[in-house]
Design an enzyme around this catalytic site. Structure first.
Site, PDB file in Angstrom:
ATOM      1  N   HIS A 128      14.699  40.114  15.107  1.00 39.79           N
ATOM      2  CA  HIS A 128      14.816  41.529  14.759  1.00 39.79           C
ATOM      3  C   HIS A 128      15.474  42.334  15.871  1.00 39.79           C
ATOM      4  O   HIS A 128      15.385  43.558  15.895  1.00 39.79           O
ATOM      5  CB  HIS A 128      13.440  42.119  14.435  1.00 39.79           C
ATOM      6  CG  HIS A 128      12.872  41.622  13.146  1.00 39.79           C
ATOM      7  ND1 HIS A 128      11.555  41.788  12.794  1.00 39.79           N
ATOM      8  CD2 HIS A 128      13.455  40.943  12.113  1.00 39.79           C
ATOM      9  CE1 HIS A 128      11.337  41.242  11.611  1.00 39.79           C
ATOM     10  NE2 HIS A 128      12.481  40.717  11.177  1.00 39.79           N
ATOM     11  N   CYS A 161      30.029  54.614  25.352  1.00 36.34           N
ATOM     12  CA  CYS A 161      30.528  53.256  25.554  1.00 36.34           C
ATOM     13  C   CYS A 161      31.697  53.307  26.532  1.00 36.34           C
ATOM     14  O   CYS A 161      32.491  54.263  26.531  1.00 36.34           O
ATOM     15  CB  CYS A 161      30.979  52.671  24.219  1.00 36.34           C
ATOM     16  SG  CYS A 161      31.763  51.043  24.333  1.00 36.34           S
ATOM     17  N   CYS A 164      35.133  52.261  24.229  1.00 42.27           N
ATOM     18  CA  CYS A 164      35.674  53.061  23.139  1.00 42.27           C
ATOM     19  C   CYS A 164      34.971  54.418  23.134  1.00 42.27           C
ATOM     20  O   CYS A 164      34.266  54.762  24.074  1.00 42.27           O
ATOM     21  CB  CYS A 164      35.534  52.339  21.798  1.00 42.27           C
ATOM     22  SG  CYS A 164      33.825  52.247  21.195  1.00 42.27           S
TER      23      CYS A 164
END
Length: 255
Positions: A128, A161, A164
């Site tokens: 998960h 980020c 980007c």
């Protein structure tokens, strides 16, 4: 299926469980929220206290919530990281790690914390995801978000980020998202090749992870369940030890 009482571990049933695990070969431990709860980590819904009481966790843990209000979602997950960082591995986590000294052990966990790793387990598959595996919400590149703030806030801007224009997002699986392919395939491979599987602290209701014990049993692998409450599994369980992980795993996994 036989069970052990919650007040005292029945010696005969513990012996049966140990015998199921002593065939030699790889051991797989499947862990769920109950194991982390013994370390004081709130379960998914129990984390909704204080500032977060007015929020439904199932509405925060979705791609839609992130698109609508990522600063609130990010603040909630960073708070959960702080809660985990203050917890310590319990005797169950330590017993699993110590079993590596005498056999091949793989941990497959539904938990998004790092308690197995901090206990010393070397091979852990997070089906998960992980609270600590931040990645860009646009290009999926890993993002180092640093330690979570110790203060409780209701809004927090996720860092940018470096590759980007995206933002860091939690490295967990949200409702409506697919499980990460690599950990899931590793989990399937591990349970089908195991000599025994121990299922600890899971309700057996969250799919597809809940299908792993049945998959193991279909390959002739004995399954031992450790859960203080009623069994969340079914006929695939060879022995159900009704006890907490920290109470019974040290005795169960000791050589």
């Amino acid at each position: 299926m036989s069970e052990v009482g919650t007040d005292a571990v029945n010696t005969d049933e513990l012996t049966r469980a140990r015998r199921a695990l002593q065939r030699g070969g790889p051991l797989v431990v499947l862990s769920g929220a109950g194991m982390s709860a013994e370390s004081g980590v709130p379960t998914f819904r129990d984390a909704q206290t204080g500032l977060w009481e007015r929020y439904d966790p199932t509405e925060l843990a979705t791609p839609g919530a992130w698109r609508r209000d990522r600063d609130t979602v990010w603040a909630w997950y960073r708070w959960r990281e702080h809660l985990v960082s203050t917890a310590e591995p319990n005797a169950g986590h330590l017993a699993v790690a110590e079993a590596q000294a005498h056999r091949d052990v793989t941990v497959v966990t539904q938990n998004v914390d790092d308690l197995h790793e901090r206990a010393g387990s070397r091979r852990v598959h997070h089906v998960h995801g992980s609270l600590f595996a931040h990645r860009c919400d646009t290009c999926a590149a890993p993002v180092d978000a640093g330690p979570p703030p110790p203060e409780l806030v209701d809004r927090l801007a996720p860092p940018l980020c470096t590759h980007c224009d995206g933002r860091a997002r939690p490295g967990v699986v949200w409702f409506g998202e697919s499980l990460p392919e690599a950990p899931w395939e590793a989990a399937v491979t591990a349970v089908t090749a195991a000599s025994a599987v121990v299922v600890v602290g899971t309700s057996g209701l969250v799919h597809p992870a809940a299908s792993l014990p049945s998959l193991a049993a279909s390959h002739g692998v004995p399954v031992v369940e450790v859960n203080p409450g009623p069994s969340g599994l079914g006929r695939e369980v060879s022995v159900h030890l009704r006890a907490q992980a920290g109470q019974v795993l040290p005795a169960l996994l000791d050589r």
